[in-house]
Motif scaffolding. Structure first.
Motif, PDB file in Angstrom:
ATOM      1  N   THR A 122       0.830  -1.206   0.000  1.00  0.00           N
ATOM      2  CA  THR A 122       0.000   0.000   0.000  1.00  0.00           C
ATOM      3  C   THR A 122       0.860   1.250   0.000  1.00  0.00           C
ATOM      4  N   GLY A 123       1.901   1.262   0.826  1.00  0.00           N
ATOM      5  CA  GLY A 123       2.810   2.411   0.858  1.00  0.00           C
ATOM      6  C   GLY A 123       3.516   2.613  -0.472  1.00  0.00           C
ATOM      7  N   LEU A 124       3.927   1.533  -1.084  1.00  0.00           N
ATOM      8  CA  LEU A 124       4.588   1.613  -2.382  1.00  0.00           C
ATOM      9  C   LEU A 124       3.653   2.169  -3.445  1.00  0.00           C
ATOM     10  N   ILE A 125       2.429   1.696  -3.449  1.00  0.00           N
ATOM     11  CA  ILE A 125       1.448   2.183  -4.425  1.00  0.00           C
ATOM     12  C   ILE A 125       1.219   3.677  -4.246  1.00  0.00           C
ATOM     13  N   PHE A 126       0.929   4.096  -3.032  1.00  0.00           N
ATOM     14  CA  PHE A 126       0.641   5.515  -2.796  1.00  0.00           C
ATOM     15  C   PHE A 126       1.851   6.399  -3.083  1.00  0.00           C
ATOM     16  N   GLY A 127       3.025   5.966  -2.675  1.00  0.00           N
ATOM     17  CA  GLY A 127       4.237   6.746  -2.951  1.00  0.00           C
ATOM     18  C   GLY A 127       4.480   6.907  -4.443  1.00  0.00           C
ATOM     19  N   CYS A 128       4.291   5.835  -5.186  1.00  0.00           N
ATOM     20  CA  CYS A 128       4.517   5.901  -6.636  1.00  0.00           C
ATOM     21  C   CYS A 128       3.447   6.718  -7.340  1.00  0.00           C
ATOM     22  N   VAL A 129       2.214   6.655  -6.865  1.00  0.00           N
ATOM     23  CA  VAL A 129       1.156   7.483  -7.453  1.00  0.00           C
ATOM     24  C   VAL A 129       1.500   8.960  -7.263  1.00  0.00           C
ATOM     25  N   VAL A 130       1.977   9.320  -6.079  1.00  0.00           N
ATOM     26  CA  VAL A 130       2.382  10.708  -5.818  1.00  0.00           C
ATOM     27  C   VAL A 130       3.512  11.114  -6.762  1.00  0.00           C
ATOM     28  N   MET A 131       4.501  10.228  -6.948  1.00  0.00           N
ATOM     29  CA  MET A 131       5.617  10.536  -7.849  1.00  0.00           C
ATOM     30  C   MET A 131       5.153  10.690  -9.296  1.00  0.00           C
ATOM     31  N   ILE A 132       4.229   9.852  -9.723  1.00  0.00           N
ATOM     32  CA  ILE A 132       3.712   9.957 -11.095  1.00  0.00           C
ATOM     33  C   ILE A 132       2.986  11.285 -11.277  1.00  0.00           C
ATOM     34  N   ILE A 133       2.143  11.641 -10.332  1.00  0.00           N
ATOM     35  CA  ILE A 133       1.417  12.920 -10.418  1.00  0.00           C
ATOM     36  C   ILE A 133       2.404  14.078 -10.470  1.00  0.00           C
ATOM     37  N   LYS A 134       3.394  14.048  -9.603  1.00  0.00           N
ATOM     38  CA  LYS A 134       4.411  15.108  -9.569  1.00  0.00           C
ATOM     39  C   LYS A 134       5.126  15.215 -10.914  1.00  0.00           C
ATOM     40  N   ASN A 135       5.528  14.082 -11.474  1.00  0.00           N
ATOM     41  CA  ASN A 135       6.264  14.104 -12.735  1.00  0.00           C
ATOM     42  C   ASN A 135       5.398  14.472 -13.932  1.00  0.00           C
ATOM     43  N   VAL A 136       4.139  14.058 -13.938  1.00  0.00           N
ATOM     44  CA  VAL A 136       3.235  14.448 -15.027  1.00  0.00           C
ATOM     45  C   VAL A 136       3.004  15.956 -14.987  1.00  0.00           C
ATOM     46  N   ARG A 137       2.808  16.506 -13.804  1.00  0.00           N
ATOM     47  CA  ARG A 137       2.656  17.963 -13.675  1.00  0.00           C
ATOM     48  C   ARG A 137       3.914  18.687 -14.148  1.00  0.00           C
ATOM     49  N   LEU A 138       5.058  18.134 -13.846  1.00  0.00           N
ATOM     50  CA  LEU A 138       6.322  18.721 -14.269  1.00  0.00           C
ATOM     51  C   LEU A 138       6.421  18.742 -15.792  1.00  0.00           C
ATOM     52  N   LEU A 139       6.004  17.663 -16.433  1.00  0.00           N
ATOM     53  CA  LEU A 139       6.045  17.601 -17.902  1.00  0.00           C
ATOM     54  C   LEU A 139       5.106  18.613 -18.555  1.00  0.00           C
ATOM     55  N   LYS A 140       4.023  18.935 -17.868  1.00  0.00           N
ATOM     56  CA  LYS A 140       3.027  19.852 -18.439  1.00  0.00           C
ATOM     57  C   LYS A 140       3.379  21.322 -18.237  1.00  0.00           C
ATOM     58  N   ASN A 141       4.369  21.621 -17.385  1.00  0.00           N
ATOM     59  CA  ASN A 141       4.727  22.999 -17.092  1.00  0.00           C
ATOM     60  C   ASN A 141       6.146  23.254 -17.601  1.00  0.00           C
ATOM     61  N   ALA A 142       6.265  23.943 -18.730  1.00  0.00           N
ATOM     62  CA  ALA A 142       7.564  24.167 -19.370  1.00  0.00           C
ATOM     63  C   ALA A 142       8.525  24.942 -18.469  1.00  0.00           C
ATOM     64  N   GLU A 143       8.004  25.886 -17.713  1.00  0.00           N
ATOM     65  CA  GLU A 143       8.848  26.694 -16.838  1.00  0.00           C
ATOM     66  C   GLU A 143       9.472  25.843 -15.722  1.00  0.00           C
ATOM     67  N   LYS A 144       8.642  25.019 -15.076  1.00  0.00           N
ATOM     68  CA  LYS A 144       9.144  24.150 -14.006  1.00  0.00           C
ATOM     69  C   LYS A 144      10.067  23.068 -14.575  1.00  0.00           C
ATOM     70  N   LEU A 145       9.775  22.618 -15.796  1.00  0.00           N
ATOM     71  CA  LEU A 145      10.616  21.607 -16.437  1.00  0.00           C
ATOM     72  C   LEU A 145      12.013  22.160 -16.710  1.00  0.00           C
ATOM     73  N   LYS A 146      12.063  23.399 -17.176  1.00  0.00           N
ATOM     74  CA  LYS A 146      13.359  24.043 -17.436  1.00  0.00           C
ATOM     75  C   LYS A 146      14.133  24.234 -16.134  1.00  0.00           C
ATOM     76  N   ALA A 147      13.440  24.637 -15.070  1.00  0.00           N
ATOM     77  CA  ALA A 147      14.093  24.808 -13.772  1.00  0.00           C
ATOM     78  C   ALA A 147      14.620  23.467 -13.257  1.00  0.00           C
ATOM     79  N   ARG A 148      13.863  22.402 -13.477  1.00  0.00           N
ATOM     80  CA  ARG A 148      14.297  21.071 -13.049  1.00  0.00           C
ATOM     81  C   ARG A 148      15.524  20.617 -13.839  1.00  0.00           C
ATOM     82  N   GLU A 149      15.548  20.928 -15.131  1.00  0.00           N
ATOM     83  CA  GLU A 149      16.690  20.571 -15.975  1.00  0.00           C
ATOM     84  C   GLU A 149      17.952  21.290 -15.497  1.00  0.00           C
ATOM     85  N   ILE A 150      17.828  22.559 -15.182  1.00  0.00           N
ATOM     86  CA  ILE A 150      18.966  23.326 -14.668  1.00  0.00           C
ATOM     87  C   ILE A 150      19.443  22.721 -13.349  1.00  0.00           C
ATOM     88  N   TYR A 151      18.499  22.398 -12.475  1.00  0.00           N
ATOM     89  CA  TYR A 151      18.841  21.810 -11.176  1.00  0.00           C
ATOM     90  C   TYR A 151      19.575  20.478 -11.352  1.00  0.00           C
TER      91      TYR A 151
END
Length: 143
Positions: free
Chosen positions: A49-78
């Motif tokens: 259960t912990g693994l499922i919930f943790g991975c769902v959170v990571m997927i949501i975070k990464n999908v949001r990152l892909l949809k926001n060009a500004e945050k994606l560029k900041a992540r690339e720099i980081y």
């Protein structure tokens, strides 16, 4: 590799870990008749259960990152920052040293606990050593 490809790979790995979590929950729910102690069944259910919930959170975070060009560029720099890379390498290095010391101490103490514990710690130490040797060979050839 582009940052988009890296993020998509992370999403894929998280999805694979969700499958592992689902299998663990199925084992923990008793849907598959296996002969394991009650504690282990609870462990599988909780860890899955912990693994499922943790991975769902990571997927949501990464999908949001892909949809926001500004945050994606900041992540690339980081992620391409040399200081961040060095901190990551040092962190893994120190963790590896600490793990090796803990395994060696475990081998010294394990015989006083049980033969099963000694065998388990010995196998983990062997696998760790093989991973270390494999990583060393790979890094020496690629770097």
């Amino acid at each position: 590799m582009t940052i988009e490809k890296k993020i998509k790979n992370r999403i894929m790995y998280s999805a694979l870990l969700i499958v592992v979590g689902i299998v663990a929950v199925i084992i923990g729910s008793g849907a598959i008749p296996v002969q394991i102690p009650e504690y282990n069944i609870g462990f599988y259910a909780g860890a899955g259960t912990g693994l499922i919930f943790g991975c769902v959170v990571m997927i949501i975070k990464n999908v949001r990152l892909l949809k926001n060009a500004e945050k994606l560029k900041a992540r690339e720099i980081y992620e391409n920052d040399e200081r961040v890379k060095m901190i990551g390498a040092k962190t893994w290095s120190y963790t590896g040293y600490a793990m090796y010391i803990v395994l060696m101490l475990g081998i010294l103490v394990a015989p006083f606990i049980s033969e099963a514990v000694l065998n388990t710690v010995s196998v983990i130490t062997g696998v760790y050593a093989c991973c270390l040797i494999g990583a060393s060979i790979y890094c020496n050839k690629t770097m």
